[in-house]
Structures are given as C-alpha cells and as structure tokens.
Design an enzyme around this catalytic site. Structure first.
Site, PDB file in Angstrom:
ATOM      1  N   GLY A   7     -25.854  26.025  27.504  1.00 52.23           N
ATOM      2  CA  GLY A   7     -24.868  26.720  26.675  1.00 52.23           C
ATOM      3  C   GLY A   7     -25.275  28.154  26.434  1.00 52.23           C
ATOM      4  O   GLY A   7     -25.079  28.694  25.338  1.00 52.23           O
ATOM      5  N   VAL A  55     -22.813  20.393  31.691  1.00 53.64           N
ATOM      6  CA  VAL A  55     -23.708  19.315  31.228  1.00 53.64           C
ATOM      7  C   VAL A  55     -22.971  17.991  31.032  1.00 53.64           C
ATOM      8  O   VAL A  55     -23.605  16.952  30.858  1.00 53.64           O
ATOM      9  CB  VAL A  55     -24.482  19.683  29.931  1.00 53.64           C
ATOM     10  CG1 VAL A  55     -25.365  20.893  30.147  1.00 53.64           C
ATOM     11  CG2 VAL A  55     -23.554  19.847  28.749  1.00 53.64           C
ATOM     12  N   ASN A 106     -22.319  16.671  23.435  1.00 50.75           N
ATOM     13  CA  ASN A 106     -23.393  16.718  22.428  1.00 50.75           C
ATOM     14  C   ASN A 106     -24.413  15.590  22.621  1.00 50.75           C
ATOM     15  O   ASN A 106     -25.587  15.761  22.266  1.00 50.75           O
ATOM     16  CB  ASN A 106     -22.808  16.610  21.018  1.00 50.75           C
ATOM     17  CG  ASN A 106     -21.796  17.697  20.708  1.00 50.75           C
ATOM     18  OD1 ASN A 106     -21.496  18.534  21.544  1.00 50.75           O
ATOM     19  ND2 ASN A 106     -21.247  17.673  19.514  1.00 50.75           N
ATOM     20  N   SER A 134     -27.684  19.647  13.621  1.00 52.31           N
ATOM     21  CA  SER A 134     -26.845  20.299  12.604  1.00 52.31           C
ATOM     22  C   SER A 134     -27.102  19.621  11.270  1.00 52.31           C
ATOM     23  O   SER A 134     -27.477  18.445  11.226  1.00 52.31           O
ATOM     24  CB  SER A 134     -25.374  20.136  12.980  1.00 52.31           C
ATOM     25  OG  SER A 134     -24.531  20.474  11.887  1.00 52.31           O
ATOM     26  N   TYR A 147     -18.287  14.608  15.204  1.00 55.06           N
ATOM     27  CA  TYR A 147     -19.219  15.725  15.357  1.00 55.06           C
ATOM     28  C   TYR A 147     -20.529  15.437  14.615  1.00 55.06           C
ATOM     29  O   TYR A 147     -21.614  15.519  15.183  1.00 55.06           O
ATOM     30  CB  TYR A 147     -18.595  17.032  14.834  1.00 55.06           C
ATOM     31  CG  TYR A 147     -19.589  18.160  14.840  1.00 55.06           C
ATOM     32  CD1 TYR A 147     -20.067  18.666  16.047  1.00 55.06           C
ATOM     33  CD2 TYR A 147     -20.097  18.684  13.651  1.00 55.06           C
ATOM     34  CE1 TYR A 147     -21.016  19.677  16.062  1.00 55.06           C
ATOM     35  CE2 TYR A 147     -21.041  19.700  13.654  1.00 55.06           C
ATOM     36  CZ  TYR A 147     -21.499  20.183  14.863  1.00 55.06           C
ATOM     37  OH  TYR A 147     -22.455  21.168  14.877  1.00 55.06           O
ATOM     38  N   LYS A 151     -24.472  14.624  15.976  1.00 54.51           N
ATOM     39  CA  LYS A 151     -25.670  15.360  15.578  1.00 54.51           C
ATOM     40  C   LYS A 151     -26.695  14.438  14.915  1.00 54.51           C
ATOM     41  O   LYS A 151     -27.904  14.709  14.952  1.00 54.51           O
ATOM     42  CB  LYS A 151     -25.291  16.526  14.667  1.00 54.51           C
ATOM     43  CG  LYS A 151     -24.453  17.590  15.380  1.00 54.51           C
ATOM     44  CD  LYS A 151     -25.195  18.188  16.578  1.00 54.51           C
ATOM     45  CE  LYS A 151     -24.427  19.306  17.244  1.00 54.51           C
ATOM     46  NZ  LYS A 151     -25.178  19.937  18.364  1.00 54.51           N
ATOM     47  N   GLY A 181     -22.428  32.003  11.272  1.00 56.96           N
ATOM     48  CA  GLY A 181     -21.272  32.788  11.704  1.00 56.96           C
ATOM     49  C   GLY A 181     -21.547  33.617  12.944  1.00 56.96           C
ATOM     50  O   GLY A 181     -22.651  33.596  13.495  1.00 56.96           O
ATOM     51  N   THR A 183     -20.350  33.340  15.948  1.00 52.50           N
ATOM     52  CA  THR A 183     -20.313  32.663  17.254  1.00 52.50           C
ATOM     53  C   THR A 183     -18.915  32.065  17.453  1.00 52.50           C
ATOM     54  O   THR A 183     -18.065  32.127  16.563  1.00 52.50           O
ATOM     55  CB  THR A 183     -21.343  31.525  17.344  1.00 52.50           C
ATOM     56  OG1 THR A 183     -20.864  30.396  16.601  1.00 52.50           O
ATOM     57  CG2 THR A 183     -22.704  31.931  16.808  1.00 52.50           C
ATOM     58  N   GLU A 184     -18.720  31.443  18.604  1.00 51.35           N
ATOM     59  CA  GLU A 184     -17.416  30.828  18.898  1.00 51.35           C
ATOM     60  C   GLU A 184     -17.252  29.469  18.234  1.00 51.35           C
ATOM     61  O   GLU A 184     -16.206  28.832  18.381  1.00 51.35           O
ATOM     62  CB  GLU A 184     -17.294  30.593  20.411  1.00 51.35           C
ATOM     63  CG  GLU A 184     -17.320  31.815  21.273  1.00 51.35           C
ATOM     64  CD  GLU A 184     -17.357  31.437  22.754  1.00 51.35           C
ATOM     65  OE1 GLU A 184     -17.826  30.325  23.084  1.00 51.35           O
ATOM     66  OE2 GLU A 184     -16.921  32.256  23.555  1.00 51.35           O
TER      67      GLU A 184
HETATM   68  C1  8X3 Z   1     -22.492  23.418  12.154  1.00 49.41           C
HETATM   69  C2  8X3 Z   1     -22.709  23.389  10.691  1.00 49.41           C
HETATM   70  O1  8X3 Z   1     -21.674  22.893   8.402  1.00 49.41           O
HETATM   71  O2  8X3 Z   1     -20.131  23.167  10.253  1.00 49.41           O
HETATM   72  O3  8X3 Z   1     -23.120  22.387  12.798  1.00 49.41           O
HETATM   73  O4  8X3 Z   1     -21.442  21.178  10.120  1.00 49.41           O
HETATM   74  S1  8X3 Z   1     -21.421  22.617   9.863  1.00 49.41           S
END
Ligand code: 8X3
Length: 251
Positions: A7, A55, A106, A134, A147, A151, A181, A183-184
């Site tokens: 990435g 990936v 991920n 994260s 998400y 993680k 902040g 980033t995309e």
């Molecule tokens: C990014 C941080 O707070 O959006 O992994 O989960 S958050």
C-alpha cells in the site's frame, strides 16, 4: 537493509517508504497503482523499487516477489500496511461485497504476504514484520463492524506470530493508530464523499501519516533484542467513549 511496504502508493505506506529511504533503507514499494510508485521512484531514486502487486490476488503476490531482482530478494522489514475501511453503516445495512473486500485486503492480503516472506526471515534468523492495525481492533464503535473485526484479527495474528517466533530472531509488531488525517482513508471509507470525509477531522489535530511512519521507523531502529508487541497511538484530541445503554421508556 531492505523494507517491503504494501500500500505504498499513498498515505501511511508512502510516508513509510519515504521515511525508510531517508533512513538509509532500500524500499520495495508495493501497490496496485504503479504510476504513483513510478512518481515516487522518480523523486526518491534507485533506493526505491516500485512493484505492481494486488495483495488480494495471491498469484499477483507470488509473481511480484518472484520477479524481484536478485539483489532485492532479502526482505529485512515487512510492513503490512495495505488495508481499507468501507462504510460506517450499522451491520444490517452493510454491503456483503464491501465486507468481503475488507476481509480480502486487511486479512487475507496481509496473511498471504506474511506467509510468503516469513520462511526467509526465519531461515536468516532475523527480520521484522510490522502490521498496521487500528484502535478499531480493540475498541468497538458503531459502524466499525467488519473493519474493526479485521483489525482485531491483525492484532491477534501479530501476537500469535510472536508466540510462534520466539527463538527465531524474527520480530513482529502491531501498530494501532487512532484518528489520522491527511490520507485517503476516510475518502475511501465514505466512498468518495469528500465532504463527509473532511467532517471526520473538522476541528481536530489528528495524527498524520508521518507520525505513523516515524513510529514504524523507530520500531525498526530498536536493537534486535527489543520487540514492540503493540503500540497504540491517538491524537491528543481523541479519547475513549462510554458504552451505549438503551433504557426502557426512552427513545
Ligand atoms: C482508523 C482509526 O478511529 O477510524 O483505523 O477506526 S478509526
């Protein structure tokens, strides 16, 4: 020393590629968007090797690694940075396709690249794997669903690597950033709704990709007897929230 960063075309990955090149590493910069990597190469010079790789496609990973020039084959530091979040809707309103994309990138992507490089590190009795987790991996929040769970996988996979790698000289670290902040990340999460993405950071001083790159570089620069198992970073403006409770008789 050689670092491979997935990435690497933007955000954390690009910042890490820059930081490690600045620190004297040769960097294999991996991403799908080869034109961005080529620009980085034009800027940073021959210490950066652009490699087109998806990936989520095991054949692409095998091809990319097999095709590495002979003097780029020994990866000392693997940075599993490629990853994404898609959506903030509650679970019943999420798209299965988006959930699958997050799992494919991920989790599956990270595991596949790690599997490909781990044997060489163990054979050499040295190496470092830095995984990008994260705070979402250990702090549940509404809309975090797959998400955050992906993680959490990264966090526990890193710990389990540690359990298996004791005595090999190979180190493993999970970096778990909070609000970051510049980033995309949020633009992707909000599927190109840049106004919604910008709102996430309104009135805050978030972490930056450079902060994360500096952290990764510091971890890699530590003496080989030190393993940072996990490091969690938040901007000072962020903290932990309370649990939700629905009370009867209230909306
Ligand atoms: C990014 C941080 O707070 O959006 O992994 O989960 S958050």
């Amino acid at each position: 020393m050689i670092a491979l960063v997935t990435g690497a075309s933007a955000g954390f990955g690009e910042a890490m590629a820059r930081r490690f090149v600045a620190g004297g590493y040769r960097v294999i910069a991996v991403a799908r968007r080869i034109e961005r990597l080529d620009k980085l190469r034009a800027e940073l010079g021959t210490a950066l090797l652009p490699v087109a790789m998806d990936v989520t496609n095991p054949a692409s990973i095998t091809q990319g690694l097999t095709d590495l020039p002979a003097d780029w084959q020994t990866v000392d530091v693997l940075i599993n940075n490629a990853g994404l979040a898609l959506g903030t809707e509650p679970a019943p309103h999420c798209s299965l396709a988006e959930w699958t994309t997050m799992i494919d990138t991920n989790i599956k992507g990270l595991v596949t690249v790690t599997h490909a490089l781990l044997h060489g590190m163990v054979a050499r009795n040295s190496g470092l794997i830095i995984n990008l987790g994260s705070i979402a991996g250990n702090t549940p929040y509404p809309g975090g669903n797959v998400y955050g769970a992906s993680k959490a996988f990264v966090e526990q996979f890193t710990r389990n690597l540690r359990a298996d790698l004791v005595g090999t000289g190979v180190r493993a670290t999970n970096i778990a950033p909070g609000l970051c902040g510049g980033t995309e990340f949020s633009n992707v999460r909000y599927r190109g709704d840049d106004a919604a993405a910008a709102k996430v950071y309104a009135g805050t001083v978030p972490l930056t990709a450079r902060d994360i790159a500096e952290t990764a570089y510091w971890i890699a620069a530590l003496p080989p007897h030190i393993n940072v198992n996990q490091i969690e970073l938040m901007p000072t403006c962020q903290g932990y929230g309370s649990l939700a409770i629905q009370r009867s008789g209230t909306a």
